[in-house]
Design an enzyme around this catalytic site. Structure first.
Site, short mmCIF file in Angstrom:
data_model
loop_
_atom_site.label_atom_id
_atom_site.label_comp_id
_atom_site.label_asym_id
_atom_site.label_seq_id
_atom_site.Cartn_x
_atom_site.Cartn_y
_atom_site.Cartn_z
N CYS A 1 77.13 12.90 71.82
CA CYS A 1 77.00 11.49 71.48
C CYS A 1 77.78 10.61 72.46
CB CYS A 1 77.47 11.25 70.05
SG CYS A 1 79.14 11.87 69.77
N GLU B 1 78.86 7.87 61.73
CA GLU B 1 79.10 8.24 63.13
C GLU B 1 77.73 8.46 63.77
OE1 GLU B 1 81.74 8.50 64.95
OE2 GLU B 1 83.20 8.07 63.39
P1 NDP Z 1 69.90 13.54 62.59
O1 NDP Z 1 70.17 12.13 62.30
O2 NDP Z 1 68.51 14.00 62.76
O3 NDP Z 1 70.53 14.47 61.42
C1 NDP Z 1 71.89 14.40 61.06
C2 NDP Z 1 72.06 15.05 59.69
O4 NDP Z 1 71.43 14.25 58.69
C3 NDP Z 1 71.40 16.44 59.58
O5 NDP Z 1 72.20 17.28 58.77
C4 NDP Z 1 70.11 16.09 58.90
O6 NDP Z 1 69.51 17.18 58.25
C5 NDP Z 1 70.57 15.06 57.91
N1 NDP Z 1 69.49 14.22 57.35
C6 NDP Z 1 68.27 13.96 57.88
N2 NDP Z 1 67.58 13.10 57.07
C7 NDP Z 1 68.40 12.82 56.03
C8 NDP Z 1 68.27 12.01 54.86
N3 NDP Z 1 67.18 11.29 54.62
N4 NDP Z 1 69.29 11.97 53.98
C9 NDP Z 1 70.43 12.68 54.23
N5 NDP Z 1 70.61 13.47 55.30
C10 NDP Z 1 69.61 13.54 56.20
O7 NDP Z 1 70.80 13.88 63.87
P2 NDP Z 1 70.79 15.17 64.76
O8 NDP Z 1 71.16 16.36 63.94
O9 NDP Z 1 69.52 15.22 65.55
O10 NDP Z 1 72.03 14.85 65.73
C11 NDP Z 1 71.91 14.10 66.89
C12 NDP Z 1 72.39 12.67 66.70
O11 NDP Z 1 73.70 12.67 66.20
C13 NDP Z 1 72.43 11.90 68.01
O12 NDP Z 1 71.90 10.60 67.84
C14 NDP Z 1 73.92 11.80 68.30
O13 NDP Z 1 74.29 10.70 69.09
C15 NDP Z 1 74.49 11.74 66.92
N6 NDP Z 1 75.88 12.16 66.96
C16 NDP Z 1 76.86 11.23 66.75
C17 NDP Z 1 78.18 11.60 66.85
C18 NDP Z 1 79.29 10.63 66.57
O14 NDP Z 1 80.41 11.08 66.33
N7 NDP Z 1 79.07 9.33 66.56
C19 NDP Z 1 78.57 12.95 67.21
C20 NDP Z 1 77.46 13.84 67.41
C21 NDP Z 1 76.16 13.44 67.28
P3 NDP Z 1 68.36 17.98 59.02
O15 NDP Z 1 69.02 18.57 60.23
O16 NDP Z 1 67.97 18.98 58.04
O17 NDP Z 1 67.30 16.98 59.37
#
Ligand code: NDP
Length: 524
Positions: free
Chosen positions: A286, A252
């Site tokens: 999002c 997502e």
């Molecule tokens: P990120 O992609 O930065 O992080 C998402 C999650 O992935 C966090 O828990 C993060 O941990 C974790 N993560 C980061 N690096 C890794 C890795 N290498 N391996 C595994 N897990 C990892 O997103 P954001 O938290 O900044 O959220 C915003 C984004 O999410 C926007 O682009 C938005 O559009 C999208 N989004 C999509 C939705 C949908 O339903 N399609 C709904 C809501 C948001 P950590 O925080 O510790 O870095």
């Protein structure tokens, strides 16, 4: 208050070491106050959590689905009972209005749980599949829980996004290990506290905390499926890691939702939808309205109304003030992204109609901003903003609007506004997005029965609805006979010339156009 420590996601050092074990601090974006901290889980702890979850799942997964649902309704009751506590923590941790927390975070979670508990016995019931060729055989499908489901979730909806996945996984008979965003650990800590108070087996739902490494450890821990919600670039890394470990995954990812304002739209409703859809949760959604294509015949009226409504928004710290419409920005990086978008757009000819600046502290706020005179040379029309900016482009026709709406690498949500609902539906079918709303914004996410997810680089797989619940299971096929099987099957060894000729006759009889068998049997 300047940059808050927890927001420097690039450096774990900012979160401090604590007796050899690192901690994550959670800060309130609207005030800069320290809210609490959690300990970072080591790789060994993530693996151990998954091992415990597996044991708990073995007992949970064999319960009849009706019994699982009955027990999970206790969680629903507890979420309703303790809704105010959830609103408190999410509102503080994200700096978002209490209204948003109640309707988007609590209500949708509770509704999803209710929908799944009510419908899971039907959705997950095994069923026969009619076979068109192998008439002497019988096929049936049954849905077996996968095992342990991993969930990795973002900070913008720190309760409903992960909990929607958690409840679907549990209803389907799985256990869950969840890694929330490091930015909002306390929201999910509250969910876990409420879960543990229901008497449901503790290890069925475990939370591990940490940064990317904790997420990576979860993918390598032996889980049977991952549901990831986050940005496109992180999603690519996570999908690659899932590939390397052959873990099925749902992605997502980001969105760039276009809103098409047709010549015959209701200008007032469209303007209100743009302002709500663009600025709710300070645009950190999002499926935010990320770009508007306004037909030239209504463009000026629409822009004037959008400006008026935006100017009336009340922004500030939502704590203790239920009239705040727009809250804080989660961390400074998001403000810098917003500023870069505006700078680029203005340099290329856009006008800042209203807003455009960060506000002085305490806390992190950015004014709701409307840009006009935009076009596709500007990053604001092409890349995800994830902040309170709505760029508007004037178009000469609906066809032009559709072409521009589809000129994107993303395809999560989209919006069409027209008084002619049938026309709206026709346009919706031409827009490349996982979901398209006609005359509404964002609300499709609350339709528990409908699948939600993206196309293009917005990801793959779906959450919500029947599809997502079934996908929490392995669909297993049982194939058996309708009639007693002969000892010597004509398709088995020994092969012979006679058997080959018989097969050839069968092929022609069944598949040739106009064949007698086809006409009589209406097989195909
Ligand atoms: P990120 O992609 O930065 O992080 C998402 C999650 O992935 C966090 O828990 C993060 O941990 C974790 N993560 C980061 N690096 C890794 C890795 N290498 N391996 C595994 N897990 C990892 O997103 P954001 O938290 O900044 O959220 C915003 C984004 O999410 C926007 O682009 C938005 O559009 C999208 N989004 C999509 C939705 C949908 O339903 N399609 C709904 C809501 C948001 P950590 O925080 O510790 O870095």
């Amino acid at each position: 208050m300047g940059a808050l420590p927890h927001v420097d996601t690039s450096s774990s050092a900012t979160n401090g070491a604590n007796g050899g074990s690192r901690t994550i601090k959670s800060w309130a974006p609207a005030t800069g106050d320290l809210l609490g901290e959690v300990r970072v889980s080591t790789k060994e702890e993530v693996f151990a959590a998954v091992a415990r979850a597996r044991k708990a799942q073995a007992a949970w997964g064999v319960l009849p689905v009706e019994e699982r649902c009955e027990r999970l309704l206790r969680l629903r009751d507890a979420l309703v009972e303790r809704a105010d506590e959830i609103v408190d923590v999410v509102s503080r941790e994200c700096g978002k209005p209490r209204h948003d927390c109640l309707s988007h975070e609590v209500m949708i979670t509770v509704d999803l749980l209710t929908y799944y508990c009510k419908n899971a016995p039907r959705i997950l019931a095994g069923h026969d599949i009619g076979l068109h060729l192998l008439k002497h055989k019988k096929s049936s499908l049954h849905y077996a829980p996968r095992g342990v489901i991993g969930v990795i979730s973002p900070w913008n909806f720190p309760f409903v996004i992960p909990m929607g996945d958690v409840v679907a996984a549990l209803v389907a008979g799985n256990a869950v290990v969840l890694k929330p965003s490091e930015v909002t650990p306390l929201s999910i800590q509250k969910a876990k506290e409420i879960f543990d108070g229901t008497g449901l087996p503790e290890d069925l739902f475990t939370v591990v905390y940490g940064y990317g490494e904790a997420g990576q450890a979860l993918i390598e821990s032996g889980i049977q499926k991952l549901v990831f919600t986050g940005g496109v670039e992180t999603g690519k890394r996570v999908a690659a890691a899932c590939g390397a470990n052959l873990v099925p995954c749902v992605m997502e990812l980001g969105g760039k939702a276009p809103l098409i304002a047709c010549a015959d739209c209701d200008v007032d409703r469209t303007a209100r939808a743009i302002v709500f859809g663009g600025f709710v949760n300070a645009g950190q959604v999002c499926i935010s309205v990320e770009r508007v294509y306004a037909h030239e015949s209504i463009h000026d009226d629409l822009v004037a109304r959008v400006k008026e409504l935006t100017g009336a928004l009340r922004q500030g710290d939502p704590q203790g003030d239920a009239t705040v419409d727009v809250g804080a920005i989660i961390f400074p990086k998001q403000i810098e992204i917003a500023e870069r978008h505006i700078e680029d757009a203005v340099a290329k000819g856009a006008t800042v109609l209203i807003g455009g600046k960060r506000r002085a502290g305490p806390g992190q706020f950015f004014e709701p901003t409307v840009l006009t005179g935009c076009d596709h040379t500007m990053t604001v029309m092409k890349q995800e903003i994830f902040g309170p900016i709505v760029p508007i482009q004037k178009v000469g026709s609906e066809d032009e609007a559709i072409r521009l709406a589809n000129d994107s690498h993303l395809g999560l949500n989209a919006y069409v506004f027209t008084k002619n609902r049938e026309k709206g539906k026709r346009i919706a079918q031409r827009v490349e997005a996982g979901s398209v709303c006609v005359n509404d914004v964002l609300l499709n996410y609350a339709a528990a029965e409908a699948p939600f997810g993206g196309i293009k680089q917005s990801g793959f797989g779906r959450v919500h609805g029947e599809e997502a619940l079934r996908d929490m299971c392995d669909a297993r096929h049982v194939f058996s006979g309708r009639v007693p099987e002969p000892a010597a099957d004509p398709l088995w060894f020994p092969y012979s010339n006679k058997a080959y000729r018989w097969q050839m006759r069968m092929l022609r009889a069944v598949f040739s156009r106009g064949s007698i068998v086809k006409r009589i049997g209406k097989l195909f």
